[in-house]
Design an enzyme around this catalytic site. Structure first.
Site: not given
Ligand code: NDP
Ligand code: 7N6
Length: 308
Positions: A226, A255, A274
Site C-alpha cells: 500500500r 490513487e 495498482h
Molecule cells: P498475508 O496476510 O498473507 O501476509 C501478510 C504478511 O505480512 C505476513 O507474513 C505478516 O507476518 C507480514 N507482516 C505483518 N505486519 C508486518 C510488519 N509490521 N512487518 C513485516 N511484516 C509484517 O497477506 P497477502 O500476502 O495476501 O497480502 C499482503 C498485502 O499486500 C495486503 O494486505 C495488501 O495491502 C497488499 N496487496 C496488494 C495487491 C496489489 O494489487 N498490489 C494485491 C493483494 C494484496 P506474519 O506472517 O508473521 O503474520
Molecule cells: C484488486 C487487488 C488487494 O489488497 O490491493 C489489492 O487485494 C486489490 C485487483
C-alpha cells in the site's frame, strides 16, 4: 448465521466485473444479485464488495475482494456483530509474477529500451548498467501469500532471499527471516527491497528516510503493498539524492497518482496503476472464497479469512 442472499456490490468493478462474480456464484442454493448504493441489507445477507459502505453493517457478513482490508473499520464490524472476511490467498501467482517482471525489467533494462522504442532510438545502455538477478539479494518484507510467492520465484532465479515477518518463523526458500524490529539490517545489503506487508499502524511509514539511507545506493524499492507503507517525501528525496537507484511502484499514496506527480517523469521509476494482482480469472478466485465460506456456514464451521 444463515445466508439467504449474496449481494455483489458494484464497487467490485474496481477489481473485476461484478456480474462475473455473481455468475460464478450461481451454483449456490442462494439468491445472488448485483447491487448498488441504493440497496439495503439484513441479517440474511452476505455482501461482496471492493469498498466499505455504512449500510453493510446491517448484513450478516461482508466479504472484501481485496487482501488488504485497511479501508474497513474493523472495530465497527466487531461492534455491529457483522463478520468481515478478506481475499488473502488468491494473489500468490499474480502479484509475485508482476514482481518478477519489475526485477527483470530493472536488471535487464527492458523499461529503458521500451521508452527508447517509442522514440525509434537505437541506443545501448552503458556496459555496466545491466546485471543478472542471479546472485543478487532480495529482501521480502511480509512473508504471507504474496511474499512467499515472491521468495519462491526469486529463489528459483538464483537470488539470495531474506525476509521480514511478524512471527520471524522460517519460510522455504528464505535464507534468513528477520523480525520487524530488524528491518534495517534485513534491507541494508539487498539489491531489491520488496514490500508485501499489509498497511497497519505498525507498517505505515515503515520505509522512512532512515531506512532508505541504510539501503544500498544501487538498490531498488518495490511496493506492491500500500502507498502509505512508504514515506512519499522520503522516497522522493532518496531518489533525488541518489540514496537508492530506483523504484517499482504499484501501490500509491493517492490513487490515481496525480498527473503532475514528480515520479511520472523518472526513468528509474516503474509505475503501474495498482494492477499487480490483475488477472482475467479474478472473479472466479473471489467466488471460490465466497463459496467456501457459504459452505462453511452451512456446516457450522468457522469462516476462512475472517478479520472481524
Ligand atoms: P498475508 O496476510 O498473507 O501476509 C501478510 C504478511 O505480512 C505476513 O507474513 C505478516 O507476518 C507480514 N507482516 C505483518 N505486519 C508486518 C510488519 N509490521 N512487518 C513485516 N511484516 C509484517 O497477506 P497477502 O500476502 O495476501 O497480502 C499482503 C498485502 O499486500 C495486503 O494486505 C495488501 O495491502 C497488499 N496487496 C496488494 C495487491 C496489489 O494489487 N498490489 C494485491 C493483494 C494484496 P506474519 O506472517 O508473521 O503474520
Ligand atoms: C484488486 C487487488 C488487494 O489488497 O490491493 C489489492 O487485494 C486489490 C485487483
Amino acid at each position: 448465521m444463515d445466508i439467504a442472499r449474496i449481494a455483489v456490490h458494484d464497487s467490485v468493478a474496481a477489481a473485476c466485473p461484478p456480474a462475473g462474480v455473481a455468475e460464478s456464484l450461481r451454483g449456490l442454493d442462494r439468491s445472488v444479485e448485483v447491487v448498488g448504493d441504493d440497496a439495503s441489507f439484513d441479517a440474511g445477507d452476505c455482501v461482496v464488495t471492493f469498498s466499505p459502505r455504512e449500510a453493510f453493517l446491517d448484513a450478516a457478513w461482508v466479504h472484501g475482494v481485496r487482501a488488504g482490508y485497511d479501508a474497513f473499520d474493523v472495530s465497527a464490524y466487531e461492534a455491529a456483530g457483522t463478520a468481515l472476511t478478506n481475499s488473502t490467498g488468491i494473489h500468490g501467482d499474480t502479484v509475485p509474477e508482476t514482481v518478477v517482471g519489475y526485477l527483470t525489467a530493472v536488471a535487464r533494462r527492458l523499461h529503458v529500451y521500451r521508452d527508447r522504442q517509442r522514440q525509434r532510438e537505437w541506443r545501448q545502455e552503458p556496459y555496466d548498467a545491466a546485471f543478472t538477478l542471479s546472485g543478487e539479494r532480495v529482501c521480502v518484507v511480509g512473508l504471507g501469500t504474496i511474499g512467499r510467492g515472491v521468495a519462491e520465484r526469486a529463489d528459483a532465479l538464483g537470488m539470495e532471499v531474506v525476509g521480514v515477518r511478524r512471527s520471524g518463523d522460517p519460510v522455504d526458500g528464505v535464507e534468513r527471516v528477520y523480525a520487524p524490529d530488524d528491518l534495517r539490517a534485513a534491507a541494508a545489503d539487498a539489491r531489491f527491497v520488496v514490500l508485501c506487508c499489509p498497511l497497519t499502524e505498525e507498517t505505515e511509514g515503515l520505509v522512512d528516510a532512515a531506512l532508505l539511507d541504510a539501503m544500498r545506493a544501487d538498490a531498488y524499492l518495490v511496493n506492491v503493498a500500500r502507498g502509505p507503507v512508504v514515506g512519499e517525501d522520503a522516497l522522493l528525496a532518496a531518489l533525488d539524492d541518489g540514496e537508492i537507484a530506483g523504484a517499482a511502484l504499484d501501490a500509491h499514496w493517492e490513487e490515481p497518482l496525480p498527473p503532475d506527480h514528480p515520479l511520472w517523469d523518472r526513468e528509474s521509476v516503474l509505475i503501474t496503476p495498482h494492477v499487480a494482482a490483475a488477472t482475467n480469472r479474478y472473479h472466479e478466485d473471489v467466488a471460490a472464497l465466497v463459496r467456501e465460506n457459504v459452505e462453511r456456514i452451512s456446516r457450522g464451521d468457522p469462516l476462512q479469512n475472517r478479520v472481524a
